[in-house]
Scaffold this motif. Sequence first.
Motif, PDB file in Angstrom:
ATOM      1  N   SER A 134       0.832  -1.210   0.000  1.00 36.11           N
ATOM      2  CA  SER A 134       0.000   0.000   0.000  1.00 36.11           C
ATOM      3  C   SER A 134       0.862   1.254   0.000  1.00 36.11           C
ATOM      4  O   SER A 134       0.549   2.239  -0.682  1.00 36.11           O
ATOM      5  N   ARG A 135       1.962   1.240   0.737  1.00 34.50           N
ATOM      6  CA  ARG A 135       2.836   2.413   0.797  1.00 34.50           C
ATOM      7  C   ARG A 135       3.593   2.619  -0.511  1.00 34.50           C
ATOM      8  O   ARG A 135       3.708   3.746  -1.008  1.00 34.50           O
ATOM      9  N   LEU A 136       4.101   1.530  -1.055  1.00 40.23           N
ATOM     10  CA  LEU A 136       4.860   1.659  -2.301  1.00 40.23           C
ATOM     11  C   LEU A 136       3.946   2.043  -3.457  1.00 40.23           C
ATOM     12  O   LEU A 136       4.325   2.885  -4.296  1.00 40.23           O
ATOM     13  N   ARG A 137       2.771   1.458  -3.515  1.00 38.16           N
ATOM     14  CA  ARG A 137       1.834   1.751  -4.610  1.00 38.16           C
ATOM     15  C   ARG A 137       1.435   3.224  -4.612  1.00 38.16           C
ATOM     16  O   ARG A 137       1.452   3.885  -5.658  1.00 38.16           O
ATOM     17  N   MET A 138       1.100   3.755  -3.443  1.00 38.31           N
ATOM     18  CA  MET A 138       0.700   5.159  -3.377  1.00 38.31           C
ATOM     19  C   MET A 138       1.856   6.084  -3.717  1.00 38.31           C
ATOM     20  O   MET A 138       1.697   7.072  -4.460  1.00 38.31           O
ATOM     21  N   THR A 139       3.036   5.806  -3.203  1.00 35.27           N
ATOM     22  CA  THR A 139       4.181   6.680  -3.449  1.00 35.27           C
ATOM     23  C   THR A 139       4.580   6.663  -4.922  1.00 35.27           C
ATOM     24  O   THR A 139       4.923   7.704  -5.505  1.00 35.27           O
ATOM     25  N   ARG A 140       4.525   5.494  -5.540  1.00 30.88           N
ATOM     26  CA  ARG A 140       4.817   5.420  -6.979  1.00 30.88           C
ATOM     27  C   ARG A 140       3.765   6.164  -7.792  1.00 30.88           C
ATOM     28  O   ARG A 140       4.082   6.813  -8.798  1.00 30.88           O
ATOM     29  N   GLY A 141       2.514   6.080  -7.352  1.00 31.11           N
ATOM     30  CA  GLY A 141       1.457   6.829  -8.032  1.00 31.11           C
ATOM     31  C   GLY A 141       1.690   8.328  -7.952  1.00 31.11           C
ATOM     32  O   GLY A 141       1.451   9.062  -8.927  1.00 31.11           O
ATOM     33  N   LEU A 142       2.162   8.792  -6.793  1.00 27.03           N
ATOM     34  CA  LEU A 142       2.459  10.220  -6.645  1.00 27.03           C
ATOM     35  C   LEU A 142       3.638  10.626  -7.527  1.00 27.03           C
ATOM     36  O   LEU A 142       3.665  11.743  -8.065  1.00 27.03           O
ATOM     37  N   ALA A 143       4.613   9.736  -7.668  1.00 31.02           N
ATOM     38  CA  ALA A 143       5.745  10.035  -8.552  1.00 31.02           C
ATOM     39  C   ALA A 143       5.266  10.214  -9.994  1.00 31.02           C
ATOM     40  O   ALA A 143       5.714  11.138 -10.705  1.00 31.02           O
ATOM     41  N   LYS A 144       4.350   9.365 -10.427  1.00 31.93           N
ATOM     42  CA  LYS A 144       3.801   9.498 -11.784  1.00 31.93           C
ATOM     43  C   LYS A 144       3.017  10.799 -11.930  1.00 31.93           C
ATOM     44  O   LYS A 144       3.075  11.460 -12.972  1.00 31.93           O
ATOM     45  N   LEU A 145       2.280  11.170 -10.872  1.00 35.49           N
ATOM     46  CA  LEU A 145       1.538  12.431 -10.911  1.00 35.49           C
ATOM     47  C   LEU A 145       2.487  13.610 -11.052  1.00 35.49           C
ATOM     48  O   LEU A 145       2.285  14.494 -11.900  1.00 35.49           O
ATOM     49  N   VAL A 146       3.523  13.643 -10.223  1.00 32.19           N
ATOM     50  CA  VAL A 146       4.486  14.749 -10.273  1.00 32.19           C
ATOM     51  C   VAL A 146       5.143  14.823 -11.655  1.00 32.19           C
ATOM     52  O   VAL A 146       5.364  15.914 -12.212  1.00 32.19           O
ATOM     53  N   ALA A 147       5.434  13.657 -12.232  1.00 31.75           N
ATOM     54  CA  ALA A 147       6.113  13.626 -13.530  1.00 31.75           C
ATOM     55  C   ALA A 147       5.263  14.214 -14.649  1.00 31.75           C
ATOM     56  O   ALA A 147       5.804  14.802 -15.600  1.00 31.75           O
ATOM     57  N   ARG A 148       3.940  14.084 -14.558  1.00 33.25           N
ATOM     58  CA  ARG A 148       3.095  14.579 -15.652  1.00 33.25           C
ATOM     59  C   ARG A 148       2.534  15.976 -15.417  1.00 33.25           C
ATOM     60  O   ARG A 148       1.932  16.561 -16.325  1.00 33.25           O
TER      61      ARG A 148
END
Length: 500
Positions: free
Chosen positions: A268-282
């Motif tokens: 749950s922690r890794l999935r959310m943090t990776r999702g935020l990384a994708k958000l920041v990237a776009r």
Amino acid sequence: MTSTLLWSLIAVQIAMGAFDTLYHHELTERLAWRPSQRGELRLHAVRNWLYALLFLTLGFAEPKGLLAWAIMGVLIVEVVITLMDFVEEDLSRRLPATERVNHTLLALNYGAILVLILPVLLGWAGEATGIAWVSHGAWSVLALAASLSVALFGLRDWFAAVRSERLGLPAPAGLADMLAPARTILVTGATGFVGQRLVASLVAAGHEVTVLTRDGAKAAALPAPLRIVTSLDQVPDDARLDAIVNLAGEPIADGLWTRAKRRAILASRLRMTRGLAKLVARLDRPPTVVVSGSAVGWYGLRGDESLTESSPAAPAFTQRVCEAWEREAMAIAALGPRVVLLRTGLVLGIEGGLLARLLMPFEFGLGGRIGSGRQWMSWISRDDLVRLICHMIATPTLHGPVNGTAPEPVRNADFAASLARHLHRPAIAPLPARLLRRLGGDFAEEMLLGGQRVLPEKALASGFAFRHAQLESALGSILGRNVVREAEARSSRAVVHAGE
């Protein structure tokens, strides 16, 4: 009144009522420590006292004439209070499914009791006014025990309602006063114990808040105005986000660490943090800062060693989780934002966390140290943690790991003694370490018996001032009383009397 069926239904009502009180009201919902439930507690108190009267009457007496009419009036008043309680509950809190089912069964069973008992009472109402004393054997003993129990819980609910008047939270706006001018902030984990208070503080201070949640009903209870999204895909590329606060993750301390639980905690922690990384990237313009959750579990179990942000880690499950979580968060720094890793200690408040779980056993005199009591507890009041998060957003020099703990950690035995003192109860019921290890394994070792002596070196060096640096101050504020001031007042009165 000798109907075995009637008494059986009364026994069922007593059992379901006891389950509702002990499991829902005391253990899971903790109504006695929720200021928002003041009205519900008062209704419960009055209803309990009416039940006490009914149980005593039906167990030992046959009221005749006007007295029978009075008992029928009590039954009707109980129905009215129950209906008022239903309305109050719907307006003030979200009932768990088990409580709703139990309330339905209680209502149905109470209806069956009324069907059986009203003809008897009407028969007695036709006789001359008076009381015939009777005994129903074991049923009378049950009625007496139930009467005493509900009367005592009625007193508890009433005094809890009175106490709740001093448990009100301070205005949230002041917790975010270091954030100016107004900013746009995305918060994940916004419906959690810390997230709710953070969102309330940001909204009250005039910031534009977006919350990411999977539970729309819980998010709807957050203070307006705010924007609710159920997926990061709903945030457009041209959205303006000044900051992101990531508090989302499977709760780590609400159950034993089975294999499936361990996977959920980490994933749950890794999935959310990776999702935020994708958000920041776009995003067309990345946020200035990302505050990402972590925990003092990063340090592992270190005994009496004083730990700062530069201290190394020791192997443990919580250490592995935090290390992987922080690694994913730090990858976001390559996309532009300043990344701050919030290594949170035990967060204190009556609405959730460890303290909320301890209040009921301690208040009933069943509290005490855990194991030897020598393990360190690195704690922080919830409001200080919210203020520290806002300080992280507002302070450009803060980056990397920052310990979210108060400057004065305490040993578990001292924590137990302080909590007991504030509740005016003894702390004489320790939890044996051997039993906890047998039942909880690694969970018990890391979360209950182990500990860390963590110091907020970077927070203090950056100029952050804790409102509650000492446990006595924090518990006094949270529980609505100040033991130190009370002791000083008693001492002053003693000096005055001595002078007389």
